[in-house]
Design an enzyme around this catalytic site. Structure first.
Site, PDB file in Angstrom:
ATOM      1  N   GLU A  66      -0.614   3.413   8.192  1.00 17.15           N
ATOM      2  CA  GLU A  66      -0.036   2.683   7.066  1.00 17.15           C
ATOM      3  C   GLU A  66       1.205   3.390   6.521  1.00 17.15           C
ATOM      4  O   GLU A  66       1.174   4.586   6.230  1.00 17.15           O
ATOM      5  CB  GLU A  66      -1.089   2.555   5.953  1.00 17.15           C
ATOM      6  CG  GLU A  66      -0.609   1.793   4.732  1.00 17.15           C
ATOM      7  CD  GLU A  66      -1.718   1.597   3.714  1.00 17.15           C
ATOM      8  OE1 GLU A  66      -1.397   1.534   2.504  1.00 17.15           O
ATOM      9  OE2 GLU A  66      -2.899   1.490   4.108  1.00 17.15           O
ATOM     10  N   LYS A 120      -5.733   9.763   3.587  1.00 19.88           N
ATOM     11  CA  LYS A 120      -4.393  10.100   3.138  1.00 19.88           C
ATOM     12  C   LYS A 120      -3.868  11.296   3.924  1.00 19.88           C
ATOM     13  O   LYS A 120      -4.569  12.297   4.123  1.00 19.88           O
ATOM     14  CB  LYS A 120      -4.402  10.425   1.644  1.00 19.88           C
ATOM     15  CG  LYS A 120      -4.704   9.238   0.754  1.00 19.88           C
ATOM     16  CD  LYS A 120      -3.571   8.226   0.762  1.00 19.88           C
ATOM     17  CE  LYS A 120      -3.811   7.109  -0.240  1.00 19.88           C
ATOM     18  NZ  LYS A 120      -2.672   6.170  -0.305  1.00 19.88           N
ATOM     19  N   LYS A 164      -1.395  -5.978  -2.310  1.00 22.54           N
ATOM     20  CA  LYS A 164      -2.071  -5.603  -3.545  1.00 22.54           C
ATOM     21  C   LYS A 164      -1.736  -6.658  -4.586  1.00 22.54           C
ATOM     22  O   LYS A 164      -0.569  -6.975  -4.799  1.00 22.54           O
ATOM     23  CB  LYS A 164      -1.632  -4.212  -3.997  1.00 22.54           C
ATOM     24  CG  LYS A 164      -1.980  -3.137  -2.967  1.00 22.54           C
ATOM     25  CD  LYS A 164      -1.505  -1.751  -3.355  1.00 22.54           C
ATOM     26  CE  LYS A 164      -1.904  -0.743  -2.289  1.00 22.54           C
ATOM     27  NZ  LYS A 164      -1.416   0.617  -2.564  1.00 22.54           N
ATOM     28  N   ASP A 203      -2.848   6.850   6.064  1.00 22.25           N
ATOM     29  CA  ASP A 203      -1.822   6.348   5.144  1.00 22.25           C
ATOM     30  C   ASP A 203      -0.917   7.504   4.751  1.00 22.25           C
ATOM     31  O   ASP A 203      -1.362   8.462   4.115  1.00 22.25           O
ATOM     32  CB  ASP A 203      -2.477   5.752   3.909  1.00 22.25           C
ATOM     33  CG  ASP A 203      -1.478   5.189   2.904  1.00 22.25           C
ATOM     34  OD1 ASP A 203      -0.276   5.115   3.227  1.00 22.25           O
ATOM     35  OD2 ASP A 203      -1.907   4.816   1.794  1.00 22.25           O
ATOM     36  N   ASP A 252       2.982  -1.194   3.477  1.00 22.76           N
ATOM     37  CA  ASP A 252       2.504  -1.309   2.108  1.00 22.76           C
ATOM     38  C   ASP A 252       3.693  -1.279   1.153  1.00 22.76           C
ATOM     39  O   ASP A 252       4.122  -2.298   0.621  1.00 22.76           O
ATOM     40  CB  ASP A 252       1.514  -0.185   1.801  1.00 22.76           C
ATOM     41  CG  ASP A 252       1.064  -0.163   0.339  1.00 22.76           C
ATOM     42  OD1 ASP A 252       1.361  -1.112  -0.413  1.00 22.76           O
ATOM     43  OD2 ASP A 252       0.427   0.825  -0.063  1.00 22.76           O
TER      44      ASP A 252
END
Length: 333
Positions: A168, A111, A218, A142, A194
């Site tokens: 991402e 992250k 997801k 991400d 995403d």
């Protein structure tokens, strides 16, 4: 959303339990992950949209939960799913401790772009991950849509030395992703989408616009395993399956999706049970040798009592469950 008839709400509520799982490190600004778990004819399932999400968005998550609990899962084409380690926006000095929680993972998602932190913090964290993973490890980042195009270009350039597998959701908007993808083409670092898929009114727009190389999918936010599989088929892009910091029950939903994908070239973000210090089952769905199995967790009453939310949070979640069910009922006529 699917037009499959809804089960009676009484059937959903009959086994519903609200849980609160403590985290080993802060993630997305939270230290405890809350969820509703309940049992359908096909097994246990999970409803866990983040607390700040409005009911209209959360209702799609409920559709995903009902899909997993009441419909057969698609046939699996693989027996296990390779997963990545997930490193929250921790100080570089904590990276080794976080990675040690993941057994045998060859890939790490890091992250970055956390509020209140700097690019120097991101560089230090990603460097620490690369040092721990070694030259053969795979490192992806991400940003959760936190950068504008200029910030993203600068950050990716600064992080490129760590041989990134992909970046991402660096920016929020599809047109920003498309522009950034053109700007960093010379770096040969793929862009993955995403939020531009799971939070979009049109989840296929990012693919049609040529704004991403990879889709991060997801199951729960997209309305379930079947809906997510259909989306990937229509998009025509490589996909990686990820979780939304789910309990082991929710992770098993993601594993069912990953197992059913005709092509899966990337390690999946389904190892996040390792970030919890307690889960809904005594034997959580964590990475062993870098993979997770396709087992479907069956929590006991003792397991669920151990992580039960307090009365106030239980009532809040059950009221939300009712509202989202009512929205689905209207949508499906």
């Amino acid at each position: 959303m699917s037009t499959t008839p809804l089960p009676p709400f009484a059937d959903v509520l009959a086994t519903a339990r609200v849980v609160a799982l403590p985290l080993a490190a802060p993630f997305r600004g939270i230290r405890t992950r809350e969820a509703v778990v309940f049992e359908g004819p096909r097994g246990w399932t999970e409803f866990s949209p983040f607390a700040e999400y409005p009911d209209a968005e959360a209702a799609t998550w409920l559709a995903g939960a009902l899909d997993f609990g009441w419909r057969p899962t698609p046939p699996a084409v693989r027996d296990v799913v390779a997963v990545n380690a997930t490193v929250p926006a921790v100080p570089a000095s904590d990276v080794a401790r976080i990675l040690a929680r993941y057994d045998g993972c060859r890939t790490a998602k890091v992250k970055v772009a956390e509020a209140g932190q700097t690019l120097a913090d991101d560089v230090a964290r990603v460097r620490a991950v690369r040092d721990e993973m070694g030259p053969e490890g795979r490192v992806r980042i991400d940003a959760n849509a936190a950068w504008n195009v200029d910030e993203a270009e600068r950050a990716i350039h600064a992080l490129a030395e760590f041989d990134l597998e992909y970046v991402e959701q660096p920016c929020a908007e599809v047109d920003e992703l498309a522009e950034l993808r053109e700007r960093i083409g010379y770096l040969d670092i793929p862009v993955a989408a995403d939020e531009s898929v799971r939070k979009a009114a049109d989840p296929l727009l990012v693919a049609r616009a040529g704004a991403a190389d990879i889709l991060v999918i997801k199951a729960q936010p997209l309305g379930g395993v079947h809906a997510a599989l259909d989306l990937v088929a229509q998009a025509g892009l490589p996909a990686v399956v990820s979780s939304a910091l789910d309990t082991s029950i929710g992770l098993s939903m993601g594993a069912a999706l990953a197992a059913a994908l005709p092509q899966l070239d990337f390690d999946c973000g389904l190892g996040t049970a390792s970030l919890f210090t307690a889960d809904v089952v005594a034997s959580p769905l964590i990475a062993r040798g870098g993979v997770v199995s396709l087992e479907r967790p069956r929590p006991s009453s003792t397991d669920l009592d151990r992580v039960a939310a307090d009365d106030e949070r239980r009532d809040w979640w059950l009221a939300r469950l009712r509202r989202c069910y009512d929205l689905l009922e209207v949508t499906r006529g």
